[in-house]
Enzyme design. Structure first.
Site, PDB file in Angstrom:
ATOM      1  N   GLU A  46       0.839  -1.199   0.000  1.00  0.00           N
ATOM      2  CA  GLU A  46       0.000   0.000   0.000  1.00  0.00           C
ATOM      3  C   GLU A  46       0.881   1.259   0.000  1.00  0.00           C
ATOM      4  O   GLU A  46       1.852   1.352   0.741  1.00  0.00           O
ATOM      5  CB  GLU A  46      -0.893  -0.021   1.253  1.00  0.00           C
ATOM      6  CG  GLU A  46      -1.815   1.174   1.385  1.00  0.00           C
ATOM      7  CD  GLU A  46      -2.700   1.111   2.627  1.00  0.00           C
ATOM      8  OE1 GLU A  46      -3.615   1.945   2.742  1.00  0.00           O
ATOM      9  OE2 GLU A  46      -2.467   0.232   3.502  1.00  0.00           O
ATOM     10  N   LYS A 137      -8.685   3.632  -3.204  1.00  0.00           N
ATOM     11  CA  LYS A 137      -9.258   3.181  -1.930  1.00  0.00           C
ATOM     12  C   LYS A 137     -10.583   3.894  -1.675  1.00  0.00           C
ATOM     13  O   LYS A 137     -10.669   5.128  -1.740  1.00  0.00           O
ATOM     14  CB  LYS A 137      -8.265   3.461  -0.801  1.00  0.00           C
ATOM     15  CG  LYS A 137      -8.586   2.770   0.521  1.00  0.00           C
ATOM     16  CD  LYS A 137      -7.444   2.992   1.507  1.00  0.00           C
ATOM     17  CE  LYS A 137      -7.628   2.202   2.778  1.00  0.00           C
ATOM     18  NZ  LYS A 137      -6.506   2.396   3.723  1.00  0.00           N
ATOM     19  N   CYS A 171      -6.104  -2.545   2.131  1.00  0.00           N
ATOM     20  CA  CYS A 171      -6.131  -2.511   3.599  1.00  0.00           C
ATOM     21  C   CYS A 171      -7.549  -2.689   4.137  1.00  0.00           C
ATOM     22  O   CYS A 171      -8.225  -3.644   3.804  1.00  0.00           O
ATOM     23  CB  CYS A 171      -5.468  -1.222   4.098  1.00  0.00           C
ATOM     24  SG  CYS A 171      -4.821  -1.334   5.791  1.00  0.00           S
TER      25      CYS A 171
END
Length: 316
Positions: A46, A137, A171
């Site tokens: 990430e 994201k 995540c």
């Protein structure tokens, strides 16, 4: 006819934070090392480019920000990249030279409407050097929301490759059941899960996703120490009392029945390499397919809005 076997690599490392060139150098070096081991699909963590600013406050408190914190954020913004842009072109040239697929977490600058918004983005580069797609994201976690904007459904990306369909979430958006379902419904075979979470509970998460989605999961985290932080940051004192190891890693590869193919790697930089047998996916779905014979569309339905959400609608 798809290739039934593919060698994959998960990179566990960290660049010098806010140092774009450091990240680019590590991408080049570690991609070449993984390719030398035969990897065809290589995954980086990430926001590897230019790093995850763990522990930094940027001078932000509820109701106030500081001038020095704004300068630290400006430094972070300056180390972000455009997608597509010069850095994606360089990474594409590397992928083409080595004949590999690359998945890399980056901090992306908004190019269309505002130069002031950043996104936590995952980019997909093909062995022809082309940018195949990206995913932003959907919901940055906690204090991340001050750093990064929210993605939308237009980047719930799954890439078709000679060895299967590759996609994933970043995540903690992996804790969003409907987002996972949207990925499964695209026929995902290799699920990429870059993260900044090194806790034991994350291992339960990736094993559950693999078993639930009946797919391979490639989980990738940074191994980061205080040495990777520039000491001249205004808010470097935020981490001065923290342990030397800020993120211990935990990168791993999981098979479609939830078993480890490569156990978690902790407390060191490294490259995890494994050969995946894609036939295992078919065998695993014999008794469970979350969007096939184990779904109940007469009871449950998911609507996914894949329209790009623009603040300005331009009409001729």
């Amino acid at each position: 006819m798809r290739n039934r076997h593919v060698k994959v690599a998960v990179i566990q490392a960290a660049p010098i934070l806010f140092d774009k060139q450091s990240a680019m150098d590590k991408i080049s070096t570690m991609t070449k090392e993984a390719a030398e081991q035969g990897a065809e699909l290589i995954v980086f963590p990430e926001v590897f480019l230019p790093g995850y600013p763990r522990g930094l406050s940027f001078g932000a408190r509820v109701g106030s920000r500081t001038p020095d914190g704004r300068k630290d954020w400006e430094r972070y913004w300056s180390s972000a990249i455009d997608v597509p842009g010069d850095e994606t072109k360089q990474i594409g040239d590397l992928a083409k030279e080595l004949g590999v697929h690359l998945v890399i977490g980056v901090v992306e600058r908004d190019q269309e409407f505002s130069t002031g918004t950043l996104f936590n983005t995952m980019i997909y580069i093909g062995p022809d050097g082309e940018l195949l797609g990206k995913h932003r994201k959907l919901v940055p976690t906690g204090s991340e929301r001050l750093l990064w904007g929210q993605g939308d459904g237009s980047t719930l990306t799954v890439i078709d490759t000679p060895f299967g369909r590759v996609g994933g979430l970043i995540c903690w958006e992996n804790y969003m059941p409907l987002a996972r379902t949207a990925m499964y419904a695209q026929g995902i075979d290799i699920y990429v899960a870059p993260t900044a979470d090194a806790r034991d509970s994350w291992q339960s998460t990736i094993r559950h996703i693999a078993c639930e989605g009946r797919c391979f999961v490639l989980s990738c985290n940074q191994f980061a120490t205080k040495e990777s932080y520039p000491a001249d940051l205004a808010y470097y004192p935020d981490i001065e009392q923290d342990p030397e190891v800020l993120s211990k890693g935990g990168s791993a590869i999981v098979g479609p029945l939830g078993e480890y193919i490569a156990e978690p790697l902790y407390n060191q930089e490294g490259i995890i390499v494994a050969t995946l047998d894609l036939s295992e996916i078919v065998r695993s779905r014999f008794d469970f397919d979350p969007v096939g014979h184990y779904s109940r569309p007469d009871v449950f339905q998911l609507i996914v809005n894949e329209t790009k959400q623009d603040i300005v609608q331009r009409k001729q």
